[in-house]
Structure formats: C-alpha cells, structure tokens
Scaffold this motif. Structure first.
Motif, PDB file in Angstrom:
ATOM      1  N   ALA A 187       2.836  -6.987  -3.898  1.00 29.59           N
ATOM      2  CA  ALA A 187       3.231  -6.943  -2.368  1.00 29.59           C
ATOM      3  C   ALA A 187       4.985  -5.910  -2.299  1.00 29.59           C
ATOM      4  O   ALA A 187       4.859  -5.350  -1.382  1.00 29.59           O
ATOM      5  CB  ALA A 187       3.086  -8.368  -1.847  1.00 29.59           C
ATOM      6  N   ALA A 188       5.622  -6.589  -3.390  1.00 28.16           N
ATOM      7  CA  ALA A 188       6.319  -5.895  -2.974  1.00 28.16           C
ATOM      8  C   ALA A 188       7.127  -3.991  -3.520  1.00 28.16           C
ATOM      9  O   ALA A 188       7.434  -3.934  -1.791  1.00 28.16           O
ATOM     10  CB  ALA A 188       7.540  -6.730  -4.036  1.00 28.16           C
ATOM     11  N   LYS A 189       6.169  -3.803  -4.639  1.00 26.61           N
ATOM     12  CA  LYS A 189       5.752  -2.516  -4.666  1.00 26.61           C
ATOM     13  C   LYS A 189       4.998  -1.833  -3.255  1.00 26.61           C
ATOM     14  O   LYS A 189       6.180  -0.858  -2.792  1.00 26.61           O
ATOM     15  CB  LYS A 189       5.224  -2.131  -5.595  1.00 26.61           C
ATOM     16  N   PHE A 190       3.808  -2.476  -2.837  1.00 31.14           N
ATOM     17  CA  PHE A 190       3.397  -1.917  -1.643  1.00 31.14           C
ATOM     18  C   PHE A 190       4.013  -1.661  -0.532  1.00 31.14           C
ATOM     19  O   PHE A 190       4.354  -0.571   0.024  1.00 31.14           O
ATOM     20  CB  PHE A 190       2.242  -2.814  -1.385  1.00 31.14           C
ATOM     21  N   LEU A 191       5.237  -2.224  -0.409  1.00 31.08           N
ATOM     22  CA  LEU A 191       5.860  -2.855   0.736  1.00 31.08           C
ATOM     23  C   LEU A 191       6.823  -1.505   0.165  1.00 31.08           C
ATOM     24  O   LEU A 191       7.081  -0.203   1.218  1.00 31.08           O
ATOM     25  CB  LEU A 191       6.669  -3.684   0.879  1.00 31.08           C
ATOM     26  N   SER A 192       7.384  -1.212  -0.442  1.00 28.65           N
ATOM     27  CA  SER A 192       8.318  -0.344  -0.989  1.00 28.65           C
ATOM     28  C   SER A 192       7.883   0.889  -0.582  1.00 28.65           C
ATOM     29  O   SER A 192       8.348   2.033  -0.161  1.00 28.65           O
ATOM     30  CB  SER A 192       8.920  -0.172  -2.563  1.00 28.65           C
ATOM     31  N   GLN A 193       6.690   1.085  -0.939  1.00 27.23           N
ATOM     32  CA  GLN A 193       5.847   2.644  -1.070  1.00 27.23           C
ATOM     33  C   GLN A 193       5.730   2.900   0.971  1.00 27.23           C
ATOM     34  O   GLN A 193       4.808   3.624   0.908  1.00 27.23           O
ATOM     35  CB  GLN A 193       4.647   2.261  -1.248  1.00 27.23           C
ATOM     36  N   HIS A 194       5.825   1.711   1.413  1.00 31.05           N
ATOM     37  CA  HIS A 194       5.303   2.132   3.162  1.00 31.05           C
ATOM     38  C   HIS A 194       6.973   2.101   3.856  1.00 31.05           C
ATOM     39  O   HIS A 194       6.546   2.216   5.361  1.00 31.05           O
ATOM     40  CB  HIS A 194       4.383   1.089   3.555  1.00 31.05           C
ATOM     41  N   ILE A 195       8.353   1.530   3.330  1.00 31.15           N
ATOM     42  CA  ILE A 195       9.615   1.854   4.211  1.00 31.15           C
ATOM     43  C   ILE A 195      10.195   2.497   3.516  1.00 31.15           C
ATOM     44  O   ILE A 195      10.150   2.738   2.369  1.00 31.15           O
ATOM     45  CB  ILE A 195       9.526   0.273   4.761  1.00 31.15           C
ATOM     46  N   ASN A 196      11.256   3.011   4.210  1.00 31.69           N
ATOM     47  CA  ASN A 196      12.189   3.262   4.020  1.00 31.69           C
ATOM     48  C   ASN A 196      13.737   2.664   3.156  1.00 31.69           C
ATOM     49  O   ASN A 196      13.889   3.236   2.322  1.00 31.69           O
ATOM     50  CB  ASN A 196      12.836   4.522   4.581  1.00 31.69           C
ATOM     51  N   ALA A 197      13.343   1.218   3.484  1.00 31.92           N
ATOM     52  CA  ALA A 197      14.686   0.204   3.621  1.00 31.92           C
ATOM     53  C   ALA A 197      13.780   0.014   1.548  1.00 31.92           C
ATOM     54  O   ALA A 197      13.410   0.385   1.159  1.00 31.92           O
ATOM     55  CB  ALA A 197      14.516  -0.183   4.254  1.00 31.92           C
ATOM     56  N   SER A 198      15.220   0.017   1.408  1.00 35.68           N
ATOM     57  CA  SER A 198      15.367  -0.621  -0.003  1.00 35.68           C
ATOM     58  C   SER A 198      14.722  -2.113  -0.662  1.00 35.68           C
ATOM     59  O   SER A 198      15.138  -2.957   0.657  1.00 35.68           O
ATOM     60  CB  SER A 198      16.593  -1.259  -0.730  1.00 35.68           C
TER      61      SER A 198
END
Ligand code: CP
Length: 308
Positions: free
Chosen positions: A116-127
């Motif tokens: 889930a964290a990787k998925f999120l990182s691919q969809h948002i600009n924030a760290s």
C-alpha cells in the motif's frame, strides 16, 4: 548533517543501502542526545506539514511518529480510518489526495495491505513513510531495533540475532532480516514450521524450530507476537502449547551459559511469547526500543524532508 538518503520515500529496508542505514543511525544519535535535553524541540521542520494516516491500529508507531514530528517543529495532521469517510466508501487515493490538497508535504501511512505504501508513493508527489504495510515491511521498527542493538554491541559483524515467533505474518521480521543482514549480522528465525514462510530459505537465514537451540546460538533474541488477527486458520494446537515451546521465560534464560539481549517490538502478549519477568527484566531492552523509536523517526523524517 549534509549527507542525503538515496531514496525519496521510506517504503522498506529492502530499498535502502548500508550508507542510508548508517546515515539514519548517525542522525538519530544527534536527535537522541537532543531529546534528552531539557529543551527537546528544534525548529528544523517549521514549515513542513506531515499527515499520519493510519488504516490499522497502532500505539507505539503512531505516537512515536507524532512526537518525532512535533520535536522537529513540523505541523501534524492525524488521520484514523476508523473515524473517517473511508467508512463511507472513499478510496485510499481519494483520501490521501484530499489530505494533500491541504498542502501536506509528507505522509506516514500504516495500512493492512502489503504494497500500500509503494502504491501511494506512485500516485502522489509527497514523500511517503511506510509505518507498516500488512505482512510486508515495517522499516522504522527494524531501524529502531537495530539502533537498540547498536547500543549494546560493539559491531554488527558476526552478531547473531534470532527472530522468534510468528514469522509468517510479521512485517517486523522481514524488515529486521533485511536490516540486520545489510549491517553484517547473522539471522536465525525460530517458530513452529507452520509459522515460518516457505520462501524463508531464499533470504539466507538460519531456521530452527527449537527455542532452546536458538537461544544458545544467538546474542540477541527479538520475540514476536502471535498475530491472531491475521490468522485465518489454526497454526498450532493451543496458545498454552505455543507458549511452553516458544515462549521466553526466565527459566530458559537462566539455563543459558551466557547473557543475551531480549527485544520485543510490542504490543506484548505477556505469558504467551514472553513472560513478565523477562519483559521487565535485566536482559530486556523493550523500553529502550520505544525511546529510540522517536530518535530514529526524527532522523528518517528529517533526512527525507531536507534531502530533496
Ligand atoms: N511495534 C509496533 O508497530 O507497535 P504498534 O502496532 O503499537 O504501532
């Protein structure tokens, strides 16, 4: 503190190199000294806003991240899925994008799904910092565990660390294995064969189903909780039998011809994987782990926020 991490997000220990881990430790050394002073706060992240987005229960990790952020003077938003519009059907990405629309710079997320964290990182600009994703990784827990061992031992080279218990469902186990091996330690996992994943041999760790043998082998033992909430079938006959075979008691420690360090990531099930006298005894570094968690999380947040 001018060096930078090689990553934009902290998703797992697997993605970190040894230099990253050592940089986090060196930075945490500074922050640990700082938070033990009467004035514990620094203005480092005064213009940074961080959202703690928790889709799963947490005590230590959530409070530790929040305190770390506040010690760095960041603005903090806390989101708990159980009291949010997720219950009305809002998706993960919609939820986080709505939080980011409020000008948030970093997201710390715990989620029951691996990846889930990787998925999120691919969809948002924030760290993004992974605060635990299902049975996958819990990188800041492994960093604080290793940081606590670093305070007890001169070197990780040839250090023998056992991870005992429910390895199958444990993100702490996987992150610890990656972290300890990168630092040069040897790792043994121990538990009933039903709670050791089949892919474990690929991770180059020793495997044992005998706690006494494991304790004799290791310099430190990290005792894990049985994660009944992730178990869909019965993996062992009874808690009583598990405890008698794999629970760490003072009697088992006293039978060793040496002292070992005992860790536990929490939450503890007293009398199951660890007895109260061991959890509260002289071998235990459990509360040091919690203290170190704040310094480690300050370091991770600081390095990600200032390393862009
Ligand atoms: N060790 C750990 O992750 O504890 P919490 O679930 O309470 O955050």
């Amino acid at each position: 503190m001018s060096k930078k991490l090689s990553v934009k997000h902290l998703l797992g220990i697997k993605e970190l190199c040894l230099d990253d881990i050592e940089l986090i430790f060196e930075t945490a050394d500074t922050f640990k000294e700082l938070i033990n002073r009467p004035i514990k706060k620094v203005p480092s992240l005064r213009d940074i806003t961080i959202a703690n987005v928790f889709f799963e229960n947490s005590t230590r990790t959530r409070l530790s991240f929040e305190l770390a952020e506040k010690r760095l003077s960041a603005d903090v938003l806390n989101f708990s899925a159980s009291s949010s519009s997720v219950n009305k059907g809002e998706t993960l990405i919609d939820t986080v994008n709505n939080i980011l629309a409020m000008k948030v710079d970093m997201v710390v997320m715990r989620h029951p799904s691996a990846g889930a964290a990787k998925f999120l990182s691919q969809h948002i600009n924030a760290s993004v910092i992974n605060a635990g994703d299902g049975t996958h990784e819990h990188p800041t827990q492994a960093l604080l565990d290793a940081f606590s061992l670093r305070e007890k031992f001169n070197s990780f080279k040839d250090l023998k660390v056992a991870i005992v218990g429910d390895i199958l469902h444990s993100r702490v186990a996987l992150s610890n294995i990656f972290c300890l091996q990168k630092l040069g330690a040897h790792v043994m996992v121990c538990g009933p064969s039903t709670l050791i994943p089949k892919y474990i041999k690929e991770l180059n760790v020793e495997v044992s189903h005998n706690l006494e043998e494991t304790l004799n082998w290791c310099d430190a033992a990290n005792m894990l909780r049985i994660q009944l909430e992730r178990q869909d079938v019965q993996y062992f006959p009874s808690i009583r039998e598990y405890s008698s075979r794999f629970g760490l008691t003072q009697k088992k420690l006293d039978a060793l011809k040496k002292e070992i360090v005992v860790l536990h990531p929490g939450p503890i099930n007293r009398g199951v994987e660890i007895s109260s006298d061991v959890a509260d005894g002289k071998n235990s570094v459990i509360l040091s782990q919690v203290e170190n968690g704040v310094a480690i999380r300050m370091a991770a947040i600081y390095l990600l926020a200032t390393g862009k």
